[in-house]
Enzyme design. Structure first.
Site, PDB file in Angstrom:
ATOM      1  CB  SER A   1      38.108  40.103  44.205  1.00  0.00           C
ATOM      2  OG  SER A   1      38.409  40.677  43.048  1.00  0.00           O
ATOM      3  CE  LYS A   2      33.317  46.272  47.215  1.00  0.00           C
ATOM      4  NZ  LYS A   2      31.953  46.553  46.836  1.00  0.00           N
ATOM      5  NE  ARG A   3      40.255  40.786  39.647  1.00  0.00           N
ATOM      6  CZ  ARG A   3      40.756  39.890  40.742  1.00  0.00           C
ATOM      7  NH1 ARG A   3      41.410  40.378  41.712  1.00  0.00           N
ATOM      8  NH2 ARG A   3      40.155  38.681  40.582  1.00  0.00           N
TER       9      ARG A   3
END
Ligand code: GLU
Length: 494
Positions: free
Chosen positions: A254-256
């Protein structure tokens, strides 16, 4: 005989082009190419609210850019048109009707309130129990009469007793007991809106799909889909579920922990071949030793049975390294073509000037190639060429290093005189070695001139060969920069 292998991807056009879709596409494409089969693109646009033409176009453009050409699809047509799921609804409803008639499906007249009450009771029991509709055993004639009377209903699949087992080509034997599976909705209540698990089977079946390779998140759907095939008396395709792509925190990518959209990597200037190579490594390896391989090597060696079950960790650092490796394999022409859009975007040059000065730009590209990882880094390396000679911006580190050299200004002056008098001259290599000898004759060490000189010429603490840079600047501009640096470095740092 023509290969019977037909694989597909069935993306929903609901946002940006995620790398997960690119990886699934790549593996399907490679499988089709390896076995002389067909790779089909079908757009699953049944969820009308969330679909956009923009994102469908982005999917087609993105896959085309990656070079994952499809044999049949919405733009190309093919023997099983249409390739937009939303245009196949009539057929889906016919199949639903067939399953109603054969008793594999039933009408559930439950109201939303009744379903809420069932859910609440289930939560209170704290025991998960699969949903079995209250109208499951309604007499067929009664059910028909109520439908004819206009009462709203959903069509649900009647989950039989027992369990579903299948051999997943990646995961091996998978068994799911049926008591865990709801009598799920095939067609939503009060409308003619069939759901994913149902229509994907209709379409895969109608399009004669032989193998379904998709992300592991769909594993839970497979028993539902297999039951539809058997209710229709049809042989199901083979399934293989590709491991999840994980971030460096080992959670679903994910964007994390990094960008997840293809467009982000395109915009940053990752070479296409690096993207393909890196995606191939998300769940597959050539031999465990060589991480760098070509697309052809990948196709030649790809075996779905070699795909790993374990989640694939997506390491952005490795990706960046790989980008540099591929970028360095390019010819100066290719490199320049890939970097030029960033130069134009930064406003360093207009397209006209860039084509006039192409020969010079090619030399510049060759000089910085070893130092680049991404195309987008190119303007930073060459911006100094576009500064006025008395206004080159000095990086603080470069300036500090130059000022540290007590004899810096003196040596710059001597070097300038030697250039003026012609004592030092020649092509970059000759000038470089003559200059080194000259420095020694001045009883100085190489960095005593080189550090201030690099600062004078480029303002940067490091970079390509100084004498190549001088050549690219031209002797007059190089001298003007040395003169300016002698003034600037002679006055105390501000
Ligand atoms: N539309 C589904 C998705 O994008 C397709 C899943 C499948 O391949 O069956 O995840």
């Amino acid at each position: 005989m023509e290969s019977q292998i037909r694989v597909r991807i069935a993306p929903s056009p609901t946002g940006t082009v995620h790398l997960g879709l690119c990886r699934t596409s790549l593996f399907n494409w490679a499988f089709a190419r390896r076995h002389g089969g067909k790779f089909i693109l079908r757009i699953e646009d049944t969820d009308h609210g969330r679909n956009t033409e923009v994102s469908e176009k982005a999917i087609l453009d993105g896959l085309e850019w990656l070079g994952l050409d499809w044999d049949e699809g919405p733009d190309k047509g093919g023997p099983f048109e249409p390739y937009h799921q939303s245009q196949r609804v009539k057929r889906h409803l016919e199949v639903a009707d067939e399953l109603l008639k054969s008793g594999h499906a039933y009408r559930d007249f439950s109201t939303p309130e009744e379903l809420d009450a069932w859910r609440a009771a289930q939560e209170a029991r704290k025991q998960r129990e699969a949903y079995r509709g209250k109208d499951r055993d309604l007499d067929a004639a009664d059910s028909q009469a109520r439908a004819d009377g206009g009462e709203a209903f959903a069509i649900r699949f009647r989950i039989p007793e027992g369990e579903s087992s299948f051999k997943d080509l990646v995961r091996g034997d998978v068994t799911i007991p049926h008591f865990e599976i709801d009598d799920w909705v095939m067609v939503r209540r009060g409308g003619e809106a069939p759901t994913y698990n149902f229509v994907v089977v209709c379409d895969d079946f109608d399009m004669k799909i032989s193998h379904v390779f998709r992300g592991e998140e769909h594993l839970v759907n497979t028993p539902k889909q297999l039951l539809i095939y058997s209710a229709l008396g049809q042989t199901a395709p083979e399934f293989g579920h590709l491991p999840l792509m994980l971030g460096t925190d080992r959670k679903k990518l994910s964007k994390r922990t990094g960008d997840t959209a293809l467009g982000d990597y395109q915009a940053k200037g990752y070479p296409k071949a690096a993207i393909v190579n890196f995606l191939a490594l998300q769940g597959w390896a050539l031999d465990g030793e060589n991480d760098l391989f070509t697309r052809d090597q990948f196709v030649g060696a790809f075996d779905i049975g070699d795909v790993s079950k374990a989640g694939a960790v997506f390491d952005p650092k490795k990706f960046l390294w790989m980008a540099g490796e591929y970028l360095r394999q390019e010819s100066p022409e290719e490199l320049l073509d890939h970097c030029l859009p960033y130069v134009l975007e930064d406003g360093l040059m207009t397209a006209d000037v860039a084509s006039e000065r192409r020969a010079w730009l090619l030399q510049v590209a060759a000089s910085v190639q070893d130092r680049l990882q991404l195309y987008s880094e190119f303007p930073d390396w060459i911006a100094h060429f576009f500064a006025a000679d008395d206004q080159v911006s000095y990086d603080p580190k470069a300036e500090k290093g130059a000022r540290k050299r007590e004899r810096g200004v003196e040596l710059l002056g001597g070097f300038l005189d030697a250039l003026d008098s012609g004592d030092l001259s020649g092509d970059p290599a000759a000038l470089g070695s003559a200059t080194k000898e000259w420095i020694t004759a001045q009883d100085a060490k190489i960095p005593e001139l080189f550090q201030p000189l690099r600062c004078a010429l480029t303002g940067m603490p490091g970079g390509p060969d100084i004498f190549e840079t001088m050549d690219l600047l031209g002797l007059d501009r190089a001298k003007a920069r040395i003169r300016a640096a002698m003034d600037r470095l002679a006055t105390p740092a501000s």
